[in-house]
Design a protein around this motif. Structure first.
Motif, PDB file in Angstrom:
ATOM      1  N   TYR A  84       0.807  -1.215   0.000  1.00 49.56           N
ATOM      2  CA  TYR A  84       0.000   0.000   0.000  1.00 49.56           C
ATOM      3  C   TYR A  84       0.843   1.269   0.000  1.00 49.56           C
ATOM      4  O   TYR A  84       0.451   2.272  -0.585  1.00 49.56           O
ATOM      5  N   LEU A  85       1.973   1.232   0.671  1.00 52.14           N
ATOM      6  CA  LEU A  85       2.805   2.435   0.751  1.00 52.14           C
ATOM      7  C   LEU A  85       3.280   2.864  -0.638  1.00 52.14           C
ATOM      8  O   LEU A  85       3.176   4.045  -0.997  1.00 52.14           O
ATOM      9  N   ALA A  86       3.771   1.925  -1.422  1.00 53.21           N
ATOM     10  CA  ALA A  86       4.222   2.249  -2.777  1.00 53.21           C
ATOM     11  C   ALA A  86       3.053   2.686  -3.648  1.00 53.21           C
ATOM     12  O   ALA A  86       3.177   3.599  -4.466  1.00 53.21           O
ATOM     13  N   ALA A  87       1.892   2.061  -3.450  1.00 50.77           N
ATOM     14  CA  ALA A  87       0.713   2.425  -4.231  1.00 50.77           C
ATOM     15  C   ALA A  87       0.239   3.834  -3.886  1.00 50.77           C
ATOM     16  O   ALA A  87      -0.116   4.615  -4.780  1.00 50.77           O
ATOM     17  N   ILE A  88       0.240   4.167  -2.630  1.00 51.24           N
ATOM     18  CA  ILE A  88      -0.151   5.515  -2.213  1.00 51.24           C
ATOM     19  C   ILE A  88       0.841   6.544  -2.749  1.00 51.24           C
ATOM     20  O   ILE A  88       0.448   7.614  -3.219  1.00 51.24           O
ATOM     21  N   ALA A  89       2.137   6.219  -2.691  1.00 51.55           N
ATOM     22  CA  ALA A  89       3.155   7.146  -3.208  1.00 51.55           C
ATOM     23  C   ALA A  89       2.978   7.368  -4.714  1.00 51.55           C
ATOM     24  O   ALA A  89       3.036   8.508  -5.187  1.00 51.55           O
ATOM     25  N   ALA A  90       2.735   6.302  -5.458  1.00 45.38           N
ATOM     26  CA  ALA A  90       2.553   6.441  -6.908  1.00 45.38           C
ATOM     27  C   ALA A  90       1.319   7.275  -7.220  1.00 45.38           C
ATOM     28  O   ALA A  90       1.352   8.156  -8.095  1.00 45.38           O
ATOM     29  N   ALA A  91       0.226   7.017  -6.518  1.00 44.31           N
ATOM     30  CA  ALA A  91      -1.002   7.787  -6.737  1.00 44.31           C
ATOM     31  C   ALA A  91      -0.799   9.254  -6.363  1.00 44.31           C
ATOM     32  O   ALA A  91      -1.280  10.155  -7.067  1.00 44.31           O
ATOM     33  N   ALA A  92      -0.062   9.508  -5.286  1.00 47.68           N
ATOM     34  CA  ALA A  92       0.195  10.894  -4.872  1.00 47.68           C
ATOM     35  C   ALA A  92       1.056  11.621  -5.897  1.00 47.68           C
ATOM     36  O   ALA A  92       0.824  12.806  -6.182  1.00 47.68           O
ATOM     37  N   VAL A  93       2.027  10.924  -6.461  1.00 46.96           N
ATOM     38  CA  VAL A  93       2.879  11.549  -7.484  1.00 46.96           C
ATOM     39  C   VAL A  93       2.038  11.952  -8.686  1.00 46.96           C
ATOM     40  O   VAL A  93       2.168  13.056  -9.214  1.00 46.96           O
ATOM     41  N   LEU A  94       1.154  11.049  -9.138  1.00 47.50           N
ATOM     42  CA  LEU A  94       0.294  11.402 -10.274  1.00 47.50           C
ATOM     43  C   LEU A  94      -0.642  12.542  -9.909  1.00 47.50           C
ATOM     44  O   LEU A  94      -0.844  13.468 -10.704  1.00 47.50           O
ATOM     45  N   LEU A  95      -1.201  12.499  -8.725  1.00 48.45           N
ATOM     46  CA  LEU A  95      -2.117  13.549  -8.284  1.00 48.45           C
ATOM     47  C   LEU A  95      -1.449  14.918  -8.292  1.00 48.45           C
ATOM     48  O   LEU A  95      -2.070  15.922  -8.661  1.00 48.45           O
ATOM     49  N   LEU A  96      -0.179  14.964  -7.927  1.00 52.29           N
ATOM     50  CA  LEU A  96       0.542  16.234  -7.833  1.00 52.29           C
ATOM     51  C   LEU A  96       1.338  16.577  -9.088  1.00 52.29           C
ATOM     52  O   LEU A  96       1.988  17.617  -9.135  1.00 52.29           O
ATOM     53  N   MET A  97       1.295  15.716 -10.097  1.00 47.42           N
ATOM     54  CA  MET A  97       2.024  15.971 -11.341  1.00 47.42           C
ATOM     55  C   MET A  97       1.421  17.203 -12.028  1.00 47.42           C
ATOM     56  O   MET A  97       0.224  17.241 -12.312  1.00 47.42           O
ATOM     57  N   PRO A  98       2.228  18.229 -12.321  1.00 48.81           N
ATOM     58  CA  PRO A  98       1.676  19.460 -12.906  1.00 48.81           C
ATOM     59  C   PRO A  98       0.904  19.242 -14.209  1.00 48.81           C
ATOM     60  O   PRO A  98      -0.160  19.825 -14.401  1.00 48.81           O
ATOM     61  N   ALA A  99       1.409  18.416 -15.102  1.00 54.00           N
ATOM     62  CA  ALA A  99       0.710  18.196 -16.371  1.00 54.00           C
ATOM     63  C   ALA A  99      -0.636  17.519 -16.143  1.00 54.00           C
ATOM     64  O   ALA A  99      -1.648  17.899 -16.751  1.00 54.00           O
ATOM     65  N   HIS A 100      -0.677  16.531 -15.262  1.00 55.81           N
ATOM     66  CA  HIS A 100      -1.930  15.831 -14.982  1.00 55.81           C
ATOM     67  C   HIS A 100      -2.936  16.783 -14.329  1.00 55.81           C
ATOM     68  O   HIS A 100      -4.113  16.791 -14.674  1.00 55.81           O
ATOM     69  N   MET A 101      -2.449  17.597 -13.402  1.00 56.29           N
ATOM     70  CA  MET A 101      -3.323  18.590 -12.757  1.00 56.29           C
ATOM     71  C   MET A 101      -3.873  19.576 -13.776  1.00 56.29           C
ATOM     72  O   MET A 101      -5.061  19.894 -13.775  1.00 56.29           O
TER      73      MET A 101
END
Length: 195
Positions: free
Chosen positions: A70-87
């Motif tokens: 779960y820790l790696a999954a949460i980190a990956a999801a957080a990175v995408l969530l905060l990615m400027p292009a995705h935002m």
């Protein structure tokens, strides 16, 4: 997008004519759905925000399946969530973000197939790629490339059963049948969308 969504034809259309060009339907229909829930100019943005949220959830599932924690999954999801292009794409209401859920669903199902060898998983992976063709103008080339990549991956890891390959091809082609019928009946739409 909202103007195209407000001018939807009476009968469902596979490709949408905006007056000067034809567009893939996914984001138009998502915008129309968002407009039905929250009427107004920003319906296209609400649709993109919803797709962005789905992307984050799907990336969590992919990372959880890939890394097993779960820790790696949460980190990956957080990175995408905060990615400027995705935002940025998520807030602007453009269709470029519409392809991502299909790619993530494909990856999730492919990883599931490689883990447990279930035919339903490879069918879901191939169907996700086929359905993704309806998301953006670049999607047909992208999805064809990812489908060939999937076949190479299956071959290289020793999943060479003919039933696996037939299942993948059948699921992918089944999703493309409506497009083939549409283009055959409306050949003028091909050059503006895929030509």
């Amino acid at each position: 997008m909202i103007s195209a969504a407000q001018q939807l034809p009476d009968a469902p259309s596979l490709l949408i004519n905006t007056g000067d060009r034809w567009l893939q339907p996914l984001h138009i229909y998502a915008t129309a759905f968002a407009h039905a829930i929250v009427p107004g100019f920003f319906a296209g943005r609400w649709a993109s925000v919803a797709i962005s949220a789905i992307n984050v959830g799907l990336l969590f599932l992919v990372a959880w399946r890939l890394f097993g924690g779960y820790l790696a999954a949460i980190a990956a999801a957080a990175v995408l969530l905060l990615m400027p292009a995705h935002m940025d794409f998520g807030r602007q209401g453009i269709d470029a973000i519409s392809i991502i859920p299909f790619v993530l669903l494909w990856l999730y199902a492919l990883l599931g197939f490689l883990g447990n060898d279930r035919p339903a998983a490879i069918a879901l992976a191939a169907a996700a790629l086929g359905a993704g063709v309806y998301s953006t103008s670049a999607a047909p080339l992208t999805m064809a490339f990812l489908f060939l990549t999937m076949i190479v991956v299956l071959w290289s890891v020793g999943r060479r059963k003919m039933t696996t390959l037939v299942t993948a091809v059948a699921a992918f082609v089944a999703m493309l049948v409506p497009l083939a019928v549409w283009v055959a009946l409306n050949p003028q739409t091909y050059l503006d969308t895929y030509g």
